[in-house]
Design a protein around this motif. Structure first.
Motif, mmCIF file in Angstrom:
data_model
loop_
_atom_site.group_PDB
_atom_site.id
_atom_site.type_symbol
_atom_site.label_atom_id
_atom_site.label_comp_id
_atom_site.label_asym_id
_atom_site.label_seq_id
_atom_site.Cartn_x
_atom_site.Cartn_y
_atom_site.Cartn_z
ATOM 1 N N ILE A 19 0.835 -1.200 0.000
ATOM 2 C CA ILE A 19 0.000 0.000 0.000
ATOM 3 C C ILE A 19 0.872 1.253 0.000
ATOM 4 C CG2 ILE A 19 -1.621 1.349 1.407
ATOM 5 C CD1 ILE A 19 -2.983 -1.345 2.061
ATOM 6 N N ALA A 20 1.933 1.249 0.807
ATOM 7 C CA ALA A 20 2.850 2.396 0.833
ATOM 8 C C ALA A 20 3.483 2.610 -0.539
ATOM 9 C CB ALA A 20 3.922 2.189 1.897
ATOM 10 N N LEU A 21 3.838 1.526 -1.216
ATOM 11 C CA LEU A 21 4.416 1.648 -2.559
ATOM 12 C C LEU A 21 3.380 2.140 -3.568
ATOM 13 C CD1 LEU A 21 6.733 -1.483 -2.704
ATOM 14 C CD2 LEU A 21 7.417 0.916 -2.628
ATOM 15 N N GLU A 22 2.134 1.716 -3.416
ATOM 16 C CA GLU A 22 1.072 2.222 -4.284
ATOM 17 C C GLU A 22 0.876 3.717 -4.079
ATOM 18 O OE1 GLU A 22 -2.537 -0.057 -3.801
ATOM 19 O OE2 GLU A 22 -1.463 -1.931 -4.122
ATOM 20 N N LEU A 23 0.906 4.170 -2.819
ATOM 21 C CA LEU A 23 0.802 5.602 -2.534
ATOM 22 C C LEU A 23 1.952 6.363 -3.186
ATOM 23 C CD1 LEU A 23 -0.153 5.593 1.255
ATOM 24 C CD2 LEU A 23 -1.648 6.143 -0.664
ATOM 25 N N ASP A 24 3.140 5.763 -3.150
ATOM 26 C CA ASP A 24 4.309 6.373 -3.780
ATOM 27 C C ASP A 24 4.137 6.425 -5.297
ATOM 28 O OD1 ASP A 24 6.973 7.022 -4.668
ATOM 29 O OD2 ASP A 24 7.728 6.300 -2.754
ATOM 30 N N ASN A 25 3.699 5.332 -5.884
ATOM 31 C CA ASN A 25 3.513 5.280 -7.342
ATOM 32 C C ASN A 25 2.440 6.242 -7.835
ATOM 33 O OD1 ASN A 25 5.502 3.344 -7.680
ATOM 34 N ND2 ASN A 25 4.071 1.641 -7.558
ATOM 35 N N LEU A 26 1.429 6.487 -7.002
ATOM 36 C CA LEU A 26 0.357 7.422 -7.358
ATOM 37 C C LEU A 26 0.731 8.866 -7.037
ATOM 38 C CD1 LEU A 26 -2.631 5.310 -6.021
ATOM 39 C CD2 LEU A 26 -2.169 5.862 -8.420
ATOM 40 N N ASN A 27 1.926 9.078 -6.494
ATOM 41 C CA ASN A 27 2.422 10.394 -6.105
ATOM 42 C C ASN A 27 1.586 11.015 -4.985
ATOM 43 O OD1 ASN A 27 4.372 12.428 -6.266
ATOM 44 N ND2 ASN A 27 3.059 13.685 -7.571
ATOM 45 N N TYR A 28 1.014 10.184 -4.119
ATOM 46 C CA TYR A 28 0.285 10.669 -2.951
ATOM 47 C C TYR A 28 1.224 10.820 -1.757
ATOM 48 C CZ TYR A 28 -4.114 9.371 -5.322
ATOM 49 O OH TYR A 28 -5.161 9.267 -6.197
ATOM 50 N N ILE A 47 6.036 1.723 8.798
ATOM 51 C CA ILE A 47 6.196 2.091 7.387
ATOM 52 C C ILE A 47 5.827 3.567 7.331
ATOM 53 C CG2 ILE A 47 5.526 1.683 4.998
ATOM 54 C CD1 ILE A 47 4.561 -1.109 5.901
ATOM 55 N N VAL A 48 6.826 4.416 7.427
ATOM 56 C CA VAL A 48 6.613 5.851 7.530
ATOM 57 C C VAL A 48 6.603 6.476 6.140
ATOM 58 C CG1 VAL A 48 7.489 8.010 8.509
ATOM 59 C CG2 VAL A 48 7.714 5.879 9.797
ATOM 60 N N VAL A 49 5.557 7.245 5.891
ATOM 61 C CA VAL A 49 5.435 7.974 4.623
ATOM 62 C C VAL A 49 5.207 9.449 4.916
ATOM 63 C CG1 VAL A 49 4.503 5.992 3.343
ATOM 64 C CG2 VAL A 49 2.938 7.610 4.410
ATOM 65 N N GLU A 50 5.556 10.269 3.936
ATOM 66 C CA GLU A 50 5.285 11.701 4.000
ATOM 67 C C GLU A 50 4.422 12.055 2.802
ATOM 68 O OE1 GLU A 50 7.653 15.915 4.533
ATOM 69 O OE2 GLU A 50 8.712 14.244 3.643
ATOM 70 N N LEU A 51 3.337 12.768 3.046
ATOM 71 C CA LEU A 51 2.431 13.133 1.964
ATOM 72 C C LEU A 51 3.076 14.128 1.022
ATOM 73 C CD1 LEU A 51 -0.977 13.590 3.842
ATOM 74 C CD2 LEU A 51 -0.136 11.576 2.650
ATOM 75 N N THR A 52 2.797 13.965 -0.260
ATOM 76 C CA THR A 52 3.174 14.964 -1.255
ATOM 77 C C THR A 52 2.099 16.047 -1.253
ATOM 78 O OG1 THR A 52 1.952 13.860 -3.008
ATOM 79 C CG2 THR A 52 4.267 13.192 -2.708
ATOM 80 N N LEU A 53 2.268 17.055 -2.074
ATOM 81 C CA LEU A 53 1.241 18.091 -2.174
ATOM 82 C C LEU A 53 -0.080 17.503 -2.663
ATOM 83 C CD1 LEU A 53 3.308 21.060 -3.646
ATOM 84 C CD2 LEU A 53 2.472 20.785 -1.315
ATOM 85 N N VAL A 54 -0.001 16.546 -3.574
ATOM 86 C CA VAL A 54 -1.209 15.891 -4.090
ATOM 87 C C VAL A 54 -1.893 15.114 -2.974
ATOM 88 C CG1 VAL A 54 -2.077 14.171 -5.714
ATOM 89 C CG2 VAL A 54 -0.247 15.709 -6.418
ATOM 90 N N GLY A 55 -1.148 14.314 -2.243
ATOM 91 C CA GLY A 55 -1.705 13.523 -1.145
ATOM 92 C C GLY A 55 -2.246 14.393 -0.029
ATOM 93 N N SER A 56 -1.546 15.476 0.251
ATOM 94 C CA SER A 56 -1.994 16.396 1.294
ATOM 95 C C SER A 56 -3.310 17.055 0.908
ATOM 96 C CB SER A 56 -0.914 17.450 1.539
ATOM 97 O OG SER A 56 -1.259 18.264 2.616
ATOM 98 N N ALA A 57 -3.438 17.428 -0.346
ATOM 99 C CA ALA A 57 -4.705 18.036 -0.819
ATOM 100 C C ALA A 57 -5.842 17.043 -0.711
ATOM 101 C CB ALA A 57 -4.544 18.523 -2.249
ATOM 102 N N LEU A 58 -5.603 15.791 -1.066
ATOM 103 C CA LEU A 58 -6.643 14.759 -0.960
ATOM 104 C C LEU A 58 -6.979 14.457 0.492
ATOM 105 C CD1 LEU A 58 -5.455 12.298 -3.751
ATOM 106 C CD2 LEU A 58 -7.497 13.748 -3.792
ATOM 107 N N GLY A 59 -5.984 14.459 1.364
ATOM 108 C CA GLY A 59 -6.199 14.192 2.775
ATOM 109 C C GLY A 59 -6.886 15.329 3.500
ATOM 110 N N ASN A 60 -6.832 16.516 2.920
ATOM 111 C CA ASN A 60 -7.424 17.703 3.535
ATOM 112 C C ASN A 60 -8.872 17.912 3.116
ATOM 113 O OD1 ASN A 60 -7.315 19.960 5.195
ATOM 114 N ND2 ASN A 60 -6.698 21.298 3.527
ATOM 115 N N LYS A 61 -9.354 17.125 2.153
ATOM 116 C CA LYS A 61 -10.756 17.247 1.704
ATOM 117 C C LYS A 61 -11.693 16.791 2.810
ATOM 118 C CE LYS A 61 -10.362 16.849 -3.271
ATOM 119 N NZ LYS A 61 -10.768 16.091 -4.441
ATOM 120 N N ASN A 62 -12.848 17.461 2.891
ATOM 121 C CA ASN A 62 -13.841 17.116 3.921
ATOM 122 C C ASN A 62 -14.564 15.883 3.580
ATOM 123 O OD1 ASN A 62 -13.079 19.262 5.435
ATOM 124 N ND2 ASN A 62 -14.603 20.624 4.559
#
Length: 73
Positions: A36-45, A58-73
């Motif tokens: 799942i972490a690798l899928e998030l990486d491949n999707l640029n999330y 398994i520590v990940v850091e959100l990209t700008l794309v992932g952060s925008a998706l995570g910030n949606k209500n």
């Protein structure tokens, strides 16, 4: 797979978080968590920063794309 809840959890943690904690999985599912972490990486999330089986991390850091998706209500 829908990653919205996972991205929201990590976003609430400040943008960096443990995939295994977000999924509430123990180390028996570590390989699945890694995929799942690798899928998030491949999707640029997110970018995978660190993993350690013994600590169930398994520590990940959100990209700008992932952060925008995570910030949606």
């Amino acid at each position: 797979m829908n990653y919205t809840s996972l991205l929201k959890f990590i976003h609430q943690k400040g943008g960096t978080g443990n995939v295994m904690e977000a999924l509430s999985w123990d180390s028996s599912r570590f390989e699945e968590g890694s995929r799942i972490a690798l899928e998030l990486d491949n999707l640029n999330y997110a970018k995978m920063l660190y993993s350690n089986f013994n600590k169930n991390l398994i520590v990940v850091e959100l990209t700008l794309v992932g952060s925008a998706l995570g910030n949606k209500n």
